[in-house]
Design a protein around this motif. Structure first.
Motif, mmCIF file in Angstrom:
data_model
loop_
_atom_site.group_PDB
_atom_site.id
_atom_site.type_symbol
_atom_site.label_atom_id
_atom_site.label_comp_id
_atom_site.label_asym_id
_atom_site.label_seq_id
_atom_site.Cartn_x
_atom_site.Cartn_y
_atom_site.Cartn_z
ATOM 1 N N SER A 50 11.934 -0.499 9.679
ATOM 2 C CA SER A 50 13.357 -0.696 9.990
ATOM 3 C C SER A 50 14.092 0.632 10.124
ATOM 4 C CB SER A 50 14.015 -1.577 8.918
ATOM 5 O OG SER A 50 14.157 -0.830 7.728
ATOM 6 N N VAL A 51 13.586 1.669 9.440
ATOM 7 C CA VAL A 51 14.222 2.985 9.526
ATOM 8 C C VAL A 51 13.637 3.791 10.689
ATOM 9 C CG1 VAL A 51 14.593 5.190 8.330
ATOM 10 C CG2 VAL A 51 14.713 3.051 7.042
ATOM 11 N N LEU A 52 12.304 3.783 10.822
ATOM 12 C CA LEU A 52 11.643 4.666 11.798
ATOM 13 C C LEU A 52 11.375 3.999 13.142
ATOM 14 C CD1 LEU A 52 8.987 6.248 9.378
ATOM 15 C CD2 LEU A 52 11.136 7.296 10.122
ATOM 16 N N GLY A 53 11.275 2.679 13.131
ATOM 17 C CA GLY A 53 11.039 1.979 14.393
ATOM 18 C C GLY A 53 9.576 1.748 14.713
ATOM 19 N N PHE A 54 8.667 2.209 13.846
ATOM 20 C CA PHE A 54 7.253 1.905 14.071
ATOM 21 C C PHE A 54 6.579 1.651 12.726
ATOM 22 C CE2 PHE A 54 5.687 6.012 12.650
ATOM 23 C CZ PHE A 54 6.759 6.861 12.878
ATOM 24 N N ARG A 55 5.359 1.038 12.830
ATOM 25 C CA ARG A 55 4.675 0.705 11.575
ATOM 26 C C ARG A 55 3.216 1.129 11.601
ATOM 27 N NH1 ARG A 55 4.433 -5.285 10.196
ATOM 28 N NH2 ARG A 55 2.849 -4.387 8.862
ATOM 29 N N TRP A 56 2.583 0.981 10.476
ATOM 30 C CA TRP A 56 1.170 1.355 10.363
ATOM 31 C C TRP A 56 0.468 0.335 9.460
ATOM 32 C CZ3 TRP A 56 5.295 4.555 8.989
ATOM 33 C CH2 TRP A 56 5.607 4.619 7.630
ATOM 34 N N PRO A 57 -0.893 0.371 9.419
ATOM 35 C CA PRO A 57 -1.616 -0.653 8.634
ATOM 36 C C PRO A 57 -1.276 -0.589 7.144
ATOM 37 C CG PRO A 57 -3.120 0.584 10.038
ATOM 38 C CD PRO A 57 -1.810 1.291 10.091
ATOM 39 N N THR A 58 -1.458 -1.725 6.502
ATOM 40 C CA THR A 58 -1.119 -1.800 5.076
ATOM 41 C C THR A 58 -2.350 -2.194 4.265
ATOM 42 O OG1 THR A 58 -0.554 -4.121 5.294
ATOM 43 C CG2 THR A 58 1.235 -2.526 5.611
ATOM 44 N N LEU A 59 -2.204 -2.111 2.955
ATOM 45 C CA LEU A 59 -3.281 -2.546 2.063
ATOM 46 C C LEU A 59 -2.933 -3.919 1.503
ATOM 47 C CD1 LEU A 59 -4.124 0.681 0.009
ATOM 48 C CD2 LEU A 59 -5.578 -0.446 1.699
ATOM 49 N N PRO A 60 -3.953 -4.694 1.117
ATOM 50 C CA PRO A 60 -3.667 -6.019 0.556
ATOM 51 C C PRO A 60 -2.854 -5.920 -0.752
ATOM 52 C CG PRO A 60 -6.021 -5.730 0.974
ATOM 53 C CD PRO A 60 -5.381 -4.415 1.199
ATOM 54 N N LEU A 61 -2.077 -6.950 -0.993
ATOM 55 C CA LEU A 61 -1.163 -6.936 -2.150
ATOM 56 C C LEU A 61 -1.860 -6.671 -3.493
ATOM 57 C CD1 LEU A 61 1.754 -7.198 -3.123
ATOM 58 C CD2 LEU A 61 1.367 -9.654 -3.386
ATOM 59 N N PRO A 62 -3.022 -7.277 -3.777
ATOM 60 C CA PRO A 62 -3.639 -7.008 -5.085
ATOM 61 C C PRO A 62 -3.920 -5.525 -5.320
ATOM 62 C CG PRO A 62 -4.732 -8.849 -3.994
ATOM 63 C CD PRO A 62 -3.787 -8.272 -3.002
ATOM 64 N N ILE A 63 -4.272 -4.830 -4.260
ATOM 65 C CA ILE A 63 -4.540 -3.389 -4.418
ATOM 66 C C ILE A 63 -3.241 -2.642 -4.711
ATOM 67 C CG2 ILE A 63 -5.347 -1.304 -3.213
ATOM 68 C CD1 ILE A 63 -7.360 -3.026 -1.739
ATOM 69 N N ILE A 64 -2.221 -2.986 -3.935
ATOM 70 C CA ILE A 64 -0.909 -2.369 -4.149
ATOM 71 C C ILE A 64 -0.437 -2.657 -5.572
ATOM 72 C CG2 ILE A 64 1.523 -2.393 -3.409
ATOM 73 C CD1 ILE A 64 -0.385 -1.150 -1.369
ATOM 74 N N ASP A 65 -0.648 -3.883 -5.984
ATOM 75 C CA ASP A 65 -0.212 -4.314 -7.314
ATOM 76 C C ASP A 65 -0.919 -3.498 -8.404
ATOM 77 O OD1 ASP A 65 1.484 -6.095 -8.648
ATOM 78 O OD2 ASP A 65 -0.279 -7.207 -9.341
ATOM 79 N N PHE A 66 -2.207 -3.260 -8.185
ATOM 80 C CA PHE A 66 -2.974 -2.472 -9.144
ATOM 81 C C PHE A 66 -2.398 -1.053 -9.261
ATOM 82 C CE2 PHE A 66 -6.356 0.734 -9.590
ATOM 83 C CZ PHE A 66 -6.741 0.471 -10.892
ATOM 84 N N PHE A 67 -2.134 -0.446 -8.092
ATOM 85 C CA PHE A 67 -1.603 0.918 -8.115
ATOM 86 C C PHE A 67 -0.205 0.969 -8.736
ATOM 87 C CE2 PHE A 67 -5.050 1.908 -5.166
ATOM 88 C CZ PHE A 67 -5.448 3.135 -5.655
ATOM 89 N N ALA A 68 0.582 -0.080 -8.491
ATOM 90 C CA ALA A 68 1.920 -0.130 -9.100
ATOM 91 C C ALA A 68 1.776 -0.200 -10.619
ATOM 92 C CB ALA A 68 2.688 -1.332 -8.571
ATOM 93 N N ALA A 69 0.846 -1.013 -11.072
ATOM 94 C CA ALA A 69 0.675 -1.186 -12.514
ATOM 95 C C ALA A 69 0.230 0.119 -13.177
ATOM 96 C CB ALA A 69 -0.345 -2.295 -12.788
ATOM 97 N N ILE A 70 -0.756 0.792 -12.566
ATOM 98 C CA ILE A 70 -1.218 2.033 -13.220
ATOM 99 C C ILE A 70 -0.143 3.130 -13.129
ATOM 100 C CG2 ILE A 70 -3.717 1.584 -13.031
ATOM 101 C CD1 ILE A 70 -3.765 3.543 -10.657
#
Lengths: 225, 423
Positions: free
Chosen positions: A107-127
């Motif tokens: 929404s800010v830059l106007g382009f996007r890139w691939p993402t990681l699945p939520l469980p992985i993101i969740d793990f990194f957020a937790a640690i």
């Protein structure tokens, strides 16, 4: 103002204002530092300063900046190295590769890139959350850090901790209804954006001056940075 | 020197004057993570948190924030900022002059790559301008400015010592010889305490067929302006080497086994003077390396039949890059008996006596405490012989060998080479 209005405000005008403050605040900081003047170095270099500077940054960026240059020194304070390192990796993964965040970037830059699945993101957020708590405890318990730490350093930790915590709650539908926790999460991000140029969290920008400079200086003197 | 009451103002004004982009970027980059403490032998040996490298520049940092950053200025305007006091400046004399050799080991562990040693040099500059330099260091600086040598080596003493060395060691020491390609400069430590080093270097240069000379005017390479932290005085003192070298038209200035002289002349002075020098500045270790590589000198292989280890000096190795030549010498002389300390090379611990610390009596206790880190390192190698390329390190080693009653033999690389030349 109800929660829906509040949500529109924090993700609309407040976010835009915070983002502008962040961008111009950081530019101001950078320009005022650069404008203080740089002395020319006349000493002949033993090996290329440019190569040394670039390699030092690449080494840090690719291998992960917290791989200790002197292992025996790191072994004496592993908490700072490990928790600091884990937090920075977690921060990068969550903010740059989380699906919801990539949408925000789009929404800010106007382009996007691939993402990681939520469980992985969740793990990194937790640690990352655990790492921040450890870093806070470290500042309270380590005698060197107790001496060095000032109030703004604790505010830095708090201001970074809150978006992580509210984001984690939001993902797991904890504590508050989605709309409210989402509003609070975006508000903490707005606060973070405003606080960065006022604080030492801005170190990431100066890193791109000091780290290559370190590499260049050691290369100039024929030593490995 | 500032009079009472002016001390604070002079120190702070010096700091303000010295803040440039590089200093500001580094002060801005510090996140107060405290890792630098773990690299510092002064902290490790004493456990004193105030010896954390970045804490040694705390006053500079605070002043920078209050004068140069918007939030800092706001705090000052609101009366919330804690001004730097004279009492604090006096307190920091210990941290900056007694407990730091500016060896730059901390810069290697700093995740942000901050050159903390350089910042401590800056912290010293304000203290020096305000007249807070430790008494004996200031005395040595005054001696150097007035007599030309911190140890008081005047013209007559110089002539006498040179004559004595020529006779006793049977070497020729050319002084102000026209047509020389290289000017050899010494520190007064060598002139007064290690005369054998001068003879050794003369033998090596002669054996290598180098047309060299010494100079009566450029007879002191050490720079107490650097130790004290004054760029102005450092430049003034270094001119006594640079000036004659230019006039003689030499291609090289060879610095003897003095780390700080090498650091100042090789890496600092051209920038302080704002010009590129018309000759190159090399350390004697580099010359030895060149002569061995080109076969112009040869040394006897395997003559050392006991374990020997090498101490990396902060200014000649970590800050000077001369890692391989001394190792090449020791490998030839000692073969398998040459053993490395751990950590070594860039990561080595400095001796603890550099940066003028050994010239500061009040620092004796902490200086010797810092050396205990070195004792531990050397003892782990099992070697009783320790070689090095810096006379300042050697002075520190000899003092501590005596103080701690160690049974080590302290050796200089140049001397080892000279004693074992193949004729």
């Amino acid at each position: 103002m109800n929660w829906t209005d509040a949500m529109h405000f924090v993700r609309g005008p407040l976010f835009s204002a915070a983002l502008l403050f962040f961008i111009f605040g950081m530019l101001y900081r950078l320009v005022t530092v650069i404008a203080l003047g740089w002395k020319r170095d006349h000493a002949p270099a033993k090996s290329s300063k440019v190569v040394g500077g670039v390699l030092n940054v690449l080494r840090s960026a690719i291998i992960f900046p917290f791989v200790p240059r002197i292992r025996e020194a790191a072994n004496r304070n592993p908490i700072t190295y490990l928790a600091g390192g884990i937090f920075h990796v977690g921060l990068f993964v969550v903010v740059m590769l989380g699906a919801a965040h990539v949408l925000a970037w789009e929404s800010v830059l106007g382009f996007r890139w691939p993402t990681l699945p939520l469980p992985i993101i969740d793990f990194f957020a937790a640690i990352s959350i655990i790492a921040l708590i450890v870093l806070f405890y470290n500042r309270l318990s380590n005698p060197v850090l107790r001496l060095l730490t000032r109030t703004p350093d604790y505010i830095n930790l708090l201001v970074v901790f809150l978006p992580f915590l509210t984001g984690f709650f939001m993902t797991h539908r904890l504590l508050l209804p989605y709309e409210r926790i989402y509003t609070i999460h975006v508000l903490t991000v707005d606060i973070l954006l405003i606080w960065i140029p006022l604080s030492r969290i801005s170190h990431f920008m100066f890193y791109f001056i000091t780290k290559p400079r370190h590499g260049a200086r050691f290369a100039q003197r024929g030593a490995k940075p | 020197m500032a009079t009472n009451g002016k001390i604070r103002e002079t120190a702070l004004n010096t700091y303000i004057k010295e803040v440039g982009g590089a200093v500001a970027a580094q002060l801005e980059a510090c996140t107060r993570c405290g890792i630098c403490a773990e690299a510092c032998h002064f902290y490790l040996a004493t456990g004193k948190p105030e010896y954390t490298p970045i804490w040694k520049v705390e006053l500079v940092k605070r002043l920078y924030e209050q004068r140069f950053t918007p939030l800092g200025r706001l705090k000052v305007a609101l009366g919330l900022a804690k001004p730097v006091s004279e009492a604090e400046l006096r307190e920091w004399v210990e941290y900056d002059y007694h407990a730091c050799t500016m060896c730059q080991r901390c810069s290697l562990v700093c995740p942000m790559g901050i050159q903390i040693g350089d910042l401590i040099h800056m912290a010293r500059s304000g203290l020096q301008a305000a007249g807070l330099t430790p008494e004996d260091l200031q005395q040595a600086l005054d001696n150097q400015l007035e007599i030309g040598s911190p140890l008081g080596v005047d013209d007559d003493t110089f002539d006498e010592r040179m004559e004595w060395i020529q006779e006793d060691w049977e070497v020729d020491l050319p002084i102000d010889k026209p047509g020389a390609e290289a000017l050899l400069v010494f520190s007064s430590i060598e002139i007064m305490k290690f005369p054998d080093n001068i003879a050794a270097i003369a033998k090596i240069l002669d054996a290598g067929g180098i047309r060299w000379t010494m100079s009566r005017e450029a007879r002191e390479a050490t720079n107490f302006g650097l130790y004290a932290g004054s760029d102005e005085l450092e430049t003034f003192i270094a001119q006594r080497v640079i000036g004659p070298a230019k006039r003689m038209g030499v291609k090289r200035v060879i610095v003897s086994e003095c780390g700080h002289a090498y650091d100042s002349l090789r890496f600092r002075i051209a920038s302080l003077m704002g010009e590129t020098l018309p000759f190159e500045i090399v350390h004697i270790t580099e010359v030895i390396g060149e002569l061995l590589d080109s076969g112009r000198i040869k040394i006897k292989p395997g003559v050392l039949d006991e374990k020997v280890t090498f101490h990396d000096a902060c200014k000649i190795q970590r800050r000077g890059g001369n890692f391989d030549q001394p190792r090449q010498v020791l490998k030839q002389l000692a073969g398998d008996q040459f053993v490395e300390m751990t950590p070594n090379r860039e990561e080595a611990f400095c001796c603890g006596g550099g940066g003028g610390v050994i010239a500061t009596k009040a620092a004796d206790t902490v200086r010797r405490a810092a050396f205990t880190v070195k004792i531990d390192q050397v003892q782990k190698t099992g070697a009783k012989k320790v070689a090095m390329t810096c006379s300042n390190c050697r002075l520190q080693f000899l003092d501590c060998v005596d103080h701690f009653a160690l049974d080590w033999e302290v050796l200089g690389i140049a001397q080892l080479v000279a004693d074992n030349l193949v004729k």
